[in-house]
Design a protein around this motif. Structure first.
Motif, PDB file in Angstrom:
ATOM      1  N   GLU B  50      41.334  38.302  34.865  1.00  0.00           N
ATOM      2  CA  GLU B  50      41.483  38.696  36.275  1.00  0.00           C
ATOM      3  C   GLU B  50      41.711  40.195  36.424  1.00  0.00           C
ATOM      4  N   ASN B  54      39.363  43.257  37.948  1.00  0.00           N
ATOM      5  CA  ASN B  54      39.804  44.170  39.008  1.00  0.00           C
ATOM      6  C   ASN B  54      39.577  45.626  38.603  1.00  0.00           C
ATOM      7  N   HIS B  58      37.164  46.823  41.360  1.00  0.00           N
ATOM      8  CA  HIS B  58      37.870  47.618  42.367  1.00  0.00           C
ATOM      9  C   HIS B  58      38.181  49.030  41.871  1.00  0.00           C
ATOM     10  N   GLY B 108      43.443  36.934  42.097  1.00  0.00           N
ATOM     11  CA  GLY B 108      43.543  37.633  40.822  1.00  0.00           C
ATOM     12  C   GLY B 108      44.913  38.217  40.547  1.00  0.00           C
TER      13      GLY B 108
HETATM   14 MG   LIG Z   1      40.457  40.179  41.431  1.00  0.00          MG
END
Ligand SMILES: [Mg+2]
Ligand SMILES: Nc1ncnc2c1ncn2[C@@H]1O[C@H](COP(=O)(O)OP(=O)(O)OP(=O)(O)O)[C@@H](O)[C@H]1O
Lengths: 137, 147
Positions: B50, B54, B58, B108
């Motif tokens: 997770e 990210n 992100h 997440g």
């Molecule tokens: Mg995530």
């Protein structure tokens, strides 16, 4: 840019997801490491395959998968949702106990996804379900 | 007495799907070597998956530092996910179940936190994000000698 469609093996180079047709049921066996891109490709390929073969059930065997995270969980849920729109039901078979424990803690309980302890029971569930939509013995 | 900490943390890049898979494998192997049980391994690898995703999605990519901690009474594994991306403006919001700025499930961050024993986020808007998690292997009583 799209990968193989139709009858070819699924997944990226050096990686295949075996898919077997058993009567009205499609048996998909996931194993080992599934990259994100492969998972999305798989989703598309399974949906295509259901549309072409008109199977009424899909069994996804995840007994060889050692982790399910939110990404793969979402892909599995979307495969089931897509299959449902094409009038096929999906059963997730053989989840490892450690994976189940982890998914609960992660907060991903996959509502709407039917599960069975193994492939055999998943097939039984689908063939039994053909006779009655929601029978409770 | 066990030996003290391993020399240096391993650093792995996070820049592609394939890197995520490699990170999962390496975390699994490190946890297994430290004596983590199967459920503990699975929880930590899932949290790592997770957080690494990210970092990739992100944070625009980065790296993970994997540090085995074997000086204490129970061995542990520390993972730091580092990127130089946009940072997280509202941390409380990011940690909320179901909050996503994209098309995710928003599980997440909050889910990863539940899967590890220690969870720390250091993030500054415009500078990047560092998420550090630590898990300890459950202490298993030694098997009876002579059996
Ligand atoms: Mg995530
Ligand atoms: N490394 C990061 N850099 C910048 N923003 C981040 C980072 N990690 C998380 N975030 C922010 O926190 C939000 C919540 O993250 P979380 O992992 O919980 O959900 P998600 O990634 O959106 O969806 P999911 O992980 O369920 O697919 C993200 O939508 C994003 O806005």
């Amino acid at each position: 840019m799209t990968g193989p469609s139709g009858n070819g093996p699924f997944g990226g180079p050096g990686f295949t997801v075996p898919v077997l047709r058993l009567g009205d049921i499609l048996l998909v066996t996931l194993q080992g490491e599934l990259h994100d891109g492969m998972a999305e490709q798989l989703q598309q390929d399974i949906t295509d395959r259901i549309a072409h073969t008109r199977v009424t059930g899909v069994v996804i065997d995840i007994s060889g998968v050692d982790i399910v995270d939110s990404f793969l969980g979402r892909v599995l849920a979307e495969i089931a949702a897509g299959a449902g729109l094409l009038a096929a039901r999906t059963v997730l078979a053989g989840m490892r106990p450690a994976v189940a424990i982890t998914l609960v803690e992660l907060g991903l309980t996959l509502p709407g996804l039917r599960t069975a302890l193994d492939v055999e029971r998943a097939m039984e569930l689908l063939t039994a379900g053909e006779r009655q939509a929601e029978g409770s013995p | 007495m066990r030996a003290s900490r391993h020399a240096a943390p391993a650093s792995l890049p996070i820049g592609s799907d394939a890197d995520l898979a490699w990170v999962r494998q390496q975390v699994r192997q490190a946890a297994a070597e430290l004596g983590f049980g199967l459920v503990q391994q699975t929880k930590l690898v899932t949290a790592a998956s997770e957080l690494a995703r990210n970092t990739l999605v992100h944070g625009g990519g980065g790296h993970v530092e994997i540090t085995p901690l074997d000086a204490g009474p129970s061995p542990g594994l520390r993972l730091a996910f580092v990127d130089a991306g946009p940072g997280i403006r509202d941390l409380d919001q990011a940690m909320t179940d179901g909050y996503t700025s994209g098309g995710g499930l928003g599980l997440g961050m909050s889910g990863a936190k539940r899967l590890v024993q220690e969870f720390e986020v250091d993030s500054r808007p415009g500078e990047g994000t560092r998420v550090t998690v630590t898990s300890w292997a459950t202490v298993v009583p030694p098997t009876r000698p002579g059996s």
